[in-house]
Design a protein around this motif. Structure first.
Motif, PDB file in Angstrom:
ATOM      1  N   ARG A   7      -9.771   9.255  -1.400  1.00 22.22           N
ATOM      2  CA  ARG A   7      -9.276   9.405  -0.035  1.00 22.22           C
ATOM      3  C   ARG A   7      -8.444   8.165   0.276  1.00 22.22           C
ATOM      4  NH1 ARG A   7     -12.596   9.235   5.631  1.00 22.22           N
ATOM      5  NH2 ARG A   7     -10.799   9.654   6.968  1.00 22.22           N
ATOM      6  N   HIS A   8      -7.365   8.344   0.991  1.00 20.17           N
ATOM      7  CA  HIS A   8      -6.495   7.234   1.393  1.00 20.17           C
ATOM      8  C   HIS A   8      -7.287   6.148   2.125  1.00 20.17           C
ATOM      9  CE1 HIS A   8      -6.762   8.364   5.594  1.00 20.17           C
ATOM     10  NE2 HIS A   8      -6.686   9.625   5.172  1.00 20.17           N
ATOM     11  N   GLY A   9      -6.699   4.976   2.224  1.00 18.79           N
ATOM     12  CA  GLY A   9      -7.308   3.877   2.973  1.00 18.79           C
ATOM     13  C   GLY A   9      -7.233   4.097   4.469  1.00 18.79           C
ATOM     14  N   GLU A  10      -7.919   3.222   5.201  1.00 17.50           N
ATOM     15  CA  GLU A  10      -7.932   3.292   6.658  1.00 17.50           C
ATOM     16  C   GLU A  10      -6.503   3.252   7.199  1.00 17.50           C
ATOM     17  OE1 GLU A  10     -10.600   0.913   9.611  1.00 17.50           O
ATOM     18  OE2 GLU A  10      -8.681  -0.157   9.434  1.00 17.50           O
ATOM     19  N   ALA A  11      -6.229   4.143   8.144  1.00 16.84           N
ATOM     20  CA  ALA A  11      -4.892   4.232   8.727  1.00 16.84           C
ATOM     21  C   ALA A  11      -4.944   3.952  10.223  1.00 16.84           C
ATOM     22  CB  ALA A  11      -4.297   5.617   8.484  1.00 16.84           C
ATOM     23  N   LYS A  28      -5.492  -1.270   3.181  1.00 13.90           N
ATOM     24  CA  LYS A  28      -4.872  -1.762   1.954  1.00 13.90           C
ATOM     25  C   LYS A  28      -5.888  -2.528   1.110  1.00 13.90           C
ATOM     26  CE  LYS A  28      -0.300  -2.136   4.038  1.00 13.90           C
ATOM     27  NZ  LYS A  28       0.761  -3.051   4.471  1.00 13.90           N
ATOM     28  N   ASN A  29      -6.594  -3.465   1.761  1.00 15.17           N
ATOM     29  CA  ASN A  29      -7.554  -4.307   1.043  1.00 15.17           C
ATOM     30  C   ASN A  29      -8.713  -3.505   0.462  1.00 15.17           C
ATOM     31  OD1 ASN A  29      -6.022  -6.579   1.671  1.00 15.17           O
ATOM     32  ND2 ASN A  29      -7.189  -7.027   3.521  1.00 15.17           N
ATOM     33  N   GLU A  30      -9.233  -2.557   1.234  1.00 14.52           N
ATOM     34  CA  GLU A  30     -10.358  -1.756   0.738  1.00 14.52           C
ATOM     35  C   GLU A  30      -9.941  -0.860  -0.423  1.00 14.52           C
ATOM     36  OE1 GLU A  30     -13.396  -1.468   4.514  1.00 14.52           O
ATOM     37  OE2 GLU A  30     -11.992   0.195   4.212  1.00 14.52           O
ATOM     38  N   SER A  31      -8.749  -0.321  -0.382  1.00 16.87           N
ATOM     39  CA  SER A  31      -8.280   0.527  -1.484  1.00 16.87           C
ATOM     40  C   SER A  31      -8.201  -0.271  -2.780  1.00 16.87           C
ATOM     41  CB  SER A  31      -6.915   1.132  -1.148  1.00 16.87           C
ATOM     42  OG  SER A  31      -7.020   1.999  -0.035  1.00 16.87           O
ATOM     43  N   VAL A  32      -7.661  -1.462  -2.713  1.00 13.77           N
ATOM     44  CA  VAL A  32      -7.590  -2.320  -3.899  1.00 13.77           C
ATOM     45  C   VAL A  32      -8.990  -2.700  -4.362  1.00 13.77           C
ATOM     46  CG1 VAL A  32      -6.860  -4.597  -4.733  1.00 13.77           C
ATOM     47  CG2 VAL A  32      -5.268  -3.175  -3.428  1.00 13.77           C
ATOM     48  N   SER A  33      -9.869  -3.020  -3.424  1.00 16.34           N
ATOM     49  CA  SER A  33     -11.249  -3.387  -3.766  1.00 16.34           C
ATOM     50  C   SER A  33     -11.954  -2.270  -4.537  1.00 16.34           C
ATOM     51  CB  SER A  33     -12.029  -3.711  -2.487  1.00 16.34           C
ATOM     52  OG  SER A  33     -13.394  -3.867  -2.758  1.00 16.34           O
ATOM     53  N   VAL A  34     -11.768  -1.037  -4.098  1.00 16.74           N
ATOM     54  CA  VAL A  34     -12.404   0.100  -4.773  1.00 16.74           C
ATOM     55  C   VAL A  34     -11.849   0.261  -6.188  1.00 16.74           C
ATOM     56  CG1 VAL A  34     -12.590   2.625  -4.747  1.00 16.74           C
ATOM     57  CG2 VAL A  34     -13.110   1.316  -2.694  1.00 16.74           C
ATOM     58  N   LEU A  35     -10.549   0.088  -6.357  1.00 15.51           N
ATOM     59  CA  LEU A  35      -9.978   0.218  -7.706  1.00 15.51           C
ATOM     60  C   LEU A  35     -10.445  -0.898  -8.621  1.00 15.51           C
ATOM     61  CD1 LEU A  35      -8.180   2.339  -9.080  1.00 15.51           C
ATOM     62  CD2 LEU A  35      -8.406   2.578  -6.625  1.00 15.51           C
ATOM     63  N   LYS A  36     -10.647  -2.089  -8.083  1.00 14.70           N
ATOM     64  CA  LYS A  36     -11.208  -3.177  -8.892  1.00 14.70           C
ATOM     65  C   LYS A  36     -12.636  -2.834  -9.325  1.00 14.70           C
ATOM     66  CE  LYS A  36      -8.397  -7.000  -7.153  1.00 14.70           C
ATOM     67  NZ  LYS A  36      -8.386  -8.234  -6.363  1.00 14.70           N
ATOM     68  N   GLN A  37     -13.425  -2.277  -8.410  1.00  7.55           N
ATOM     69  CA  GLN A  37     -14.779  -1.828  -8.763  1.00  7.55           C
ATOM     70  C   GLN A  37     -14.718  -0.764  -9.860  1.00  7.55           C
ATOM     71  OE1 GLN A  37     -17.518  -0.654  -5.518  1.00  7.55           O
ATOM     72  NE2 GLN A  37     -15.924  -1.404  -4.134  1.00  7.55           N
ATOM     73  N   THR A  60      -1.321   4.018   0.125  1.00  2.10           N
ATOM     74  CA  THR A  60      -2.518   3.771  -0.693  1.00  2.10           C
ATOM     75  C   THR A  60      -2.129   3.735  -2.160  1.00  2.10           C
ATOM     76  OG1 THR A  60      -4.000   4.790   0.940  1.00  2.10           O
ATOM     77  CG2 THR A  60      -4.805   4.644  -1.332  1.00  2.10           C
ATOM     78  N   TRP A  61      -1.339   4.712  -2.595  1.00  2.37           N
ATOM     79  CA  TRP A  61      -0.906   4.728  -3.998  1.00  2.37           C
ATOM     80  C   TRP A  61      -0.150   3.445  -4.353  1.00  2.37           C
ATOM     81  CZ3 TRP A  61      -1.848   5.684  -8.606  1.00  2.37           C
ATOM     82  CH2 TRP A  61      -0.878   5.510  -9.597  1.00  2.37           C
ATOM     83  N   ARG A  62       0.755   3.021  -3.489  1.00  2.00           N
ATOM     84  CA  ARG A  62       1.517   1.799  -3.785  1.00  2.00           C
ATOM     85  C   ARG A  62       0.589   0.587  -3.932  1.00  2.00           C
ATOM     86  NH1 ARG A  62       5.482   4.320  -0.553  1.00  2.00           N
ATOM     87  NH2 ARG A  62       4.889   3.269   1.369  1.00  2.00           N
ATOM     88  N   GLU A  63      -0.478   0.543  -3.146  1.00  3.65           N
ATOM     89  CA  GLU A  63      -1.424  -0.578  -3.223  1.00  3.65           C
ATOM     90  C   GLU A  63      -2.226  -0.571  -4.525  1.00  3.65           C
ATOM     91  OE1 GLU A  63      -1.776  -3.218  -1.124  1.00  3.65           O
ATOM     92  OE2 GLU A  63      -0.048  -2.407  -0.053  1.00  3.65           O
ATOM     93  N   ILE A  64      -2.565   0.611  -5.025  1.00  2.92           N
ATOM     94  CA  ILE A  64      -3.472   0.705  -6.180  1.00  2.92           C
ATOM     95  C   ILE A  64      -2.769   0.991  -7.501  1.00  2.92           C
ATOM     96  CG2 ILE A  64      -5.397   1.424  -4.719  1.00  2.92           C
ATOM     97  CD1 ILE A  64      -4.945   4.312  -5.804  1.00  2.92           C
ATOM     98  N   ALA A  65      -1.482   1.256  -7.466  1.00  2.00           N
ATOM     99  CA  ALA A  65      -0.761   1.702  -8.669  1.00  2.00           C
ATOM    100  C   ALA A  65      -0.906   0.747  -9.850  1.00  2.00           C
ATOM    101  CB  ALA A  65       0.720   1.926  -8.343  1.00  2.00           C
ATOM    102  N   ASP A  66      -0.973  -0.544  -9.596  1.00  2.00           N
ATOM    103  CA  ASP A  66      -1.086  -1.509 -10.691  1.00  2.00           C
ATOM    104  C   ASP A  66      -2.428  -1.428 -11.422  1.00  2.00           C
ATOM    105  OD1 ASP A  66       1.447  -2.455 -10.186  1.00  2.00           O
ATOM    106  OD2 ASP A  66       0.758  -4.195  -9.023  1.00  2.00           O
TER     107      ASP A  66
END
Length: 155
Positions: A7-11, A28-37, A60-66
């Motif tokens: 699900r997308h990050g908080e908007a 943005k921060n939570e989305s990256v945090s979840v992908l790191k987990q 959200t995709w742009r934040e986590i794409a890396d």
């Protein structure tokens, strides 16, 4: 077949319409945090990424794409909040068959993410997803059986 559903990050709410709501900094921060987990569990590598055209999903995709290795990214109009889970399921099965896609990563919205999860894991009640929530499923097309492997939420 591995399927990741996020699900997308908080908007925020200041926008001209629902499709134009941008992510907040927390989103943005939570989305990256979840992908790191997630990458602590397993390095995420998929054949195809499908992203809703709504701004918050695109951001959200742009934040986590890396954090995700993929060979194909597609904006998919069918995975908006009120997309039809059975149609999306059928579309993924066609892609699996025709394009030989064996793994997917989707960035979408409630309520679709919950209903889509239940399309893959039939005995599962559609789960609630927090913003930036991510699940990993294993689905066997030959037996039409799916299994929830893990589920992550922002910390």
């Amino acid at each position: 077949m591995k399927i990741f559903i996020m699900r997308h990050g908080e908007a925020g709410y200041c926008a001209t319409g629902d499709a134009d709501r941008p992510l907040t900094e927390l989103g943005k921060n939570e989305s990256v945090s979840v992908l790191k987990q997630a990458n602590d569990i397993q390095k995420i590598s998929v054949d195809k990424v499908l992203v809703s055209p709504y701004l918050r999903a695109q951001e959200t995709w742009r934040e986590i794409a890396d954090y995700i290795d993929t060979r194909s990214i597609e904006t998919c109009d069918d995975i908006t909040p009120y997309g039809k889970a059975d149609r999306v399921f059928d579309y993924l099965m066609v892609l699996a068959d025709i394009e030989k896609v064996n793994s997917f990563f989707l960035v979408s919205h409630l309520p679709l993410v919950g209903y889509l999860t239940s399309e893959f894991v039939r005995e599962m009640t559609p789960p609630m997803f927090p913003t930036s929530g991510l699940i990993c499923l294993d689905y066997m097309p030959e037996t039409q059986r799916g299994e929830l492997l893990w589920r992550l939420s922002p910390k």
